[in-house]
Motif scaffolding. Structure first.
Motif, short mmCIF file in Angstrom:
data_model
loop_
_atom_site.label_atom_id
_atom_site.label_comp_id
_atom_site.label_asym_id
_atom_site.label_seq_id
_atom_site.Cartn_x
_atom_site.Cartn_y
_atom_site.Cartn_z
N ALA A 198 0.83 -1.20 0.00
CA ALA A 198 0.00 0.00 0.00
C ALA A 198 0.87 1.26 0.00
N ARG A 199 0.21 2.37 -0.31
CA ARG A 199 0.80 3.69 -0.13
C ARG A 199 0.24 4.29 1.16
N PRO A 200 0.90 5.30 1.73
CA PRO A 200 0.37 5.87 2.98
C PRO A 200 -1.10 6.29 2.89
N MET A 201 -1.51 6.87 1.73
CA MET A 201 -2.90 7.33 1.63
C MET A 201 -3.90 6.19 1.47
N ASP A 202 -3.42 4.96 1.28
CA ASP A 202 -4.31 3.80 1.26
C ASP A 202 -4.62 3.32 2.68
N LEU A 203 -3.84 3.80 3.66
CA LEU A 203 -3.93 3.24 5.02
C LEU A 203 -4.47 4.22 6.06
N THR A 204 -4.20 5.50 5.89
CA THR A 204 -4.59 6.48 6.92
C THR A 204 -5.17 7.73 6.26
N GLU A 205 -5.75 8.56 7.08
CA GLU A 205 -6.19 9.88 6.61
C GLU A 205 -4.99 10.81 6.54
N SER A 206 -5.11 11.85 5.72
CA SER A 206 -4.07 12.87 5.65
C SER A 206 -3.91 13.53 7.02
N THR A 207 -2.66 13.83 7.38
CA THR A 207 -2.38 14.41 8.70
C THR A 207 -2.07 15.90 8.55
N PRO A 208 -2.76 16.77 9.30
CA PRO A 208 -2.37 18.19 9.28
C PRO A 208 -0.96 18.36 9.82
N LEU A 209 -0.25 19.35 9.34
CA LEU A 209 1.13 19.56 9.75
C LEU A 209 1.26 19.70 11.26
N ALA A 210 0.29 20.33 11.88
CA ALA A 210 0.36 20.55 13.32
C ALA A 210 0.41 19.24 14.11
N ARG A 211 -0.11 18.16 13.51
CA ARG A 211 -0.10 16.86 14.21
C ARG A 211 0.85 15.86 13.55
N ALA A 212 1.74 16.35 12.71
CA ALA A 212 2.63 15.45 11.96
C ALA A 212 3.58 14.72 12.90
N ALA A 213 3.63 13.40 12.74
CA ALA A 213 4.56 12.57 13.51
C ALA A 213 5.10 11.49 12.58
N LEU A 214 6.39 11.20 12.70
CA LEU A 214 7.02 10.23 11.82
C LEU A 214 6.96 8.84 12.45
N SER A 215 5.94 8.08 12.09
CA SER A 215 5.74 6.73 12.63
C SER A 215 6.00 5.71 11.53
N PRO A 216 7.11 4.94 11.64
CA PRO A 216 7.41 3.97 10.59
C PRO A 216 6.55 2.72 10.71
N ARG A 217 6.30 2.07 9.57
CA ARG A 217 5.67 0.75 9.55
C ARG A 217 6.65 -0.22 8.89
N PRO A 218 6.47 -1.54 9.09
CA PRO A 218 7.41 -2.51 8.53
C PRO A 218 7.53 -2.42 7.01
N ASP A 219 8.67 -2.84 6.48
CA ASP A 219 8.93 -2.77 5.04
C ASP A 219 7.83 -3.44 4.21
N HIS A 220 7.32 -4.59 4.69
CA HIS A 220 6.36 -5.35 3.88
C HIS A 220 5.02 -4.64 3.73
N THR A 221 4.83 -3.52 4.45
CA THR A 221 3.59 -2.75 4.34
C THR A 221 3.52 -2.02 3.00
N TRP A 222 4.68 -1.58 2.51
CA TRP A 222 4.68 -0.53 1.50
C TRP A 222 4.84 -1.01 0.06
N LEU A 223 4.13 -0.33 -0.81
CA LEU A 223 4.40 -0.41 -2.24
C LEU A 223 5.81 0.12 -2.48
N GLU A 224 6.58 -0.57 -3.30
CA GLU A 224 7.98 -0.19 -3.47
C GLU A 224 8.23 0.41 -4.86
N PRO A 225 9.19 1.32 -4.96
CA PRO A 225 9.53 1.91 -6.27
C PRO A 225 10.30 0.91 -7.12
N MET A 226 10.30 1.15 -8.42
CA MET A 226 11.02 0.25 -9.32
C MET A 226 11.62 1.04 -10.48
N PRO A 227 12.93 0.86 -10.75
CA PRO A 227 13.54 1.52 -11.92
C PRO A 227 12.89 1.04 -13.22
#
Length: 335
Positions: free
Chosen positions: A82-111
């Motif tokens: 998934a992408r972040p917007m597939d999992l959560t609502e958009s976060t306002p800057l005032a509440r921005a927090a950098l919370s990592p999720r495991p690698d297997h969560t994310w859609l990955e880029p490809m050359p």
């Protein structure tokens, strides 16, 4: 023909299909590394069982059958990238927090070079590029595994329903039904999860100038200039963090607060997911020069940047893109 010559010949025949198979597995799995593992597994299985290949189908079709089975096996756990917007609502800057999720969560880029075979037909090349864009790959992840395979084989690779039915050991009616359901799911999702980026292939003059202005604005950390390039509803994502931001004020606000360390960075162009991108190198305060920070992928529509996706796991992404992990300072910067 000697055994060694036959072996070399088979290796060459299999290797010819590696890029297109990697593209297929990437669309199925949403992971660059899992796709390459799946293709390697496919090649090993094909090599070991080649003496049982009776030639009733083409070598290419046989390889796709093996690759499909490998991918279906890998997807039985039900994992959906998934992408972040597939999992959560958009976060306002005032509440921005950098919370990592495991690698297997994310859609990955490809050359692009690893998944897009060289083709002569510009229309065919454009379709192939569109089919590896982040939004499309993310949409595919919402489909059940067999529907995913049917949609890719029919819509992207233009296989006939009868060919797909043979590959999947099912009926033409079943293939057509799966395709119909897959199309309905994608149509329902279309437009809800961000634009794919209406990028020309190759980039037109206006898009080239937009990218040049983006590099100047980003490297100069000129937020006024950057704001002028971003769509008012632009999205910024930063996997492995689940935070995502919407709108120019929150994006530039983040860059001047939590992201302030990226000032005076350097960008080097890359081609990823059928879209323009950059390798982002941040100033290295300890060693001098610049250290790898992110692979950026940009989505562009109507002359503005609509998506700004930063993949931060540099130890994985930079080697995948054949990029160095450091840039030395240029002579005029050292003086």
């Amino acid at each position: 023909m000697t055994d060694s010559t036959a072996t070399a010949d088979l290796d060459m025949r299999l290797e010819k299909h590696r890029v297109e198979l990697t593209g297929y597995c990437y669309r199925m799995l949403g992971s660059s590394f899992e796709a390459e593992d799946a293709v390697q597994d496919t090649m090993v299985r094909a090599w070991r069982s080649y003496d049982k290949f009776e030639g009733r189908s083409s070598l290419r079709s046989w390889l796709y059958r093996i690759a499909t089975n490998v991918c279906l096996d890998m997807l039985t756990a039900g994992n959906k990238r998934a992408r972040p917007m597939d999992l959560t609502e958009s976060t306002p800057l005032a509440r921005a927090a950098l919370s990592p999720r495991p690698d297997h969560t994310w859609l990955e880029p490809m050359p692009d070079a690893r998944v897009l075979p060289t083709v002569e037909d510009p229309a065919e090349a454009a379709v192939a590029k569109e089919s590896v864009r982040l939004a499309f790959i993310a949409a595919l992840q919402q489909l059940p595994a067999k529907q995913r395979a049917v949609l890719i084989l029919r819509e992207v690779l233009a296989w006939k329903a009868s060919e797909v039915a043979e590959l999947l050991d099912t009926s033409v009616a079943s293939v057509n039904s799966a395709l119909q359901r897959a199309r309905a799911t994608l149509a329902e999702r279309d437009g809800k999860q961000g634009a794919e980026g209406a990028v020309s292939d190759p980039l037109d003059e206006e898009q080239q100038k937009l990218l040049e202005r983006y590099v100047a604005a980003f490297e100069g950390y000129d937020m006024t200039a950057l704001t002028a390039l971003l769509h008012e509803d632009a999205i910024m994502t930063m996997p492995p963090f689940d935070l995502w931001l919407t709108g120019t004020a929150d994006i530039t606000g983040f860059m001047t607060t939590l992201g302030a360390g990226c000032a005076n960075s350097r960008l080097k162009p890359v081609q990823a997911n059928g879209l323009p991108g950059f390798a982002h190198y941040k100033p290295d305060e300890e060693k001098g020069g610049y250290s790898a920070w992110a692979v950026q992928i940009l989505e562009i529509s109507d002359g503005r940047i609509t998506g700004f996706h930063c993949f931060l796991d540099t130890q994985r992404w930079f080697p995948l893109f054949d990029l160095p992990l450091r840039l030395e300072a240029e002579a005029d910067e050292v003086q």
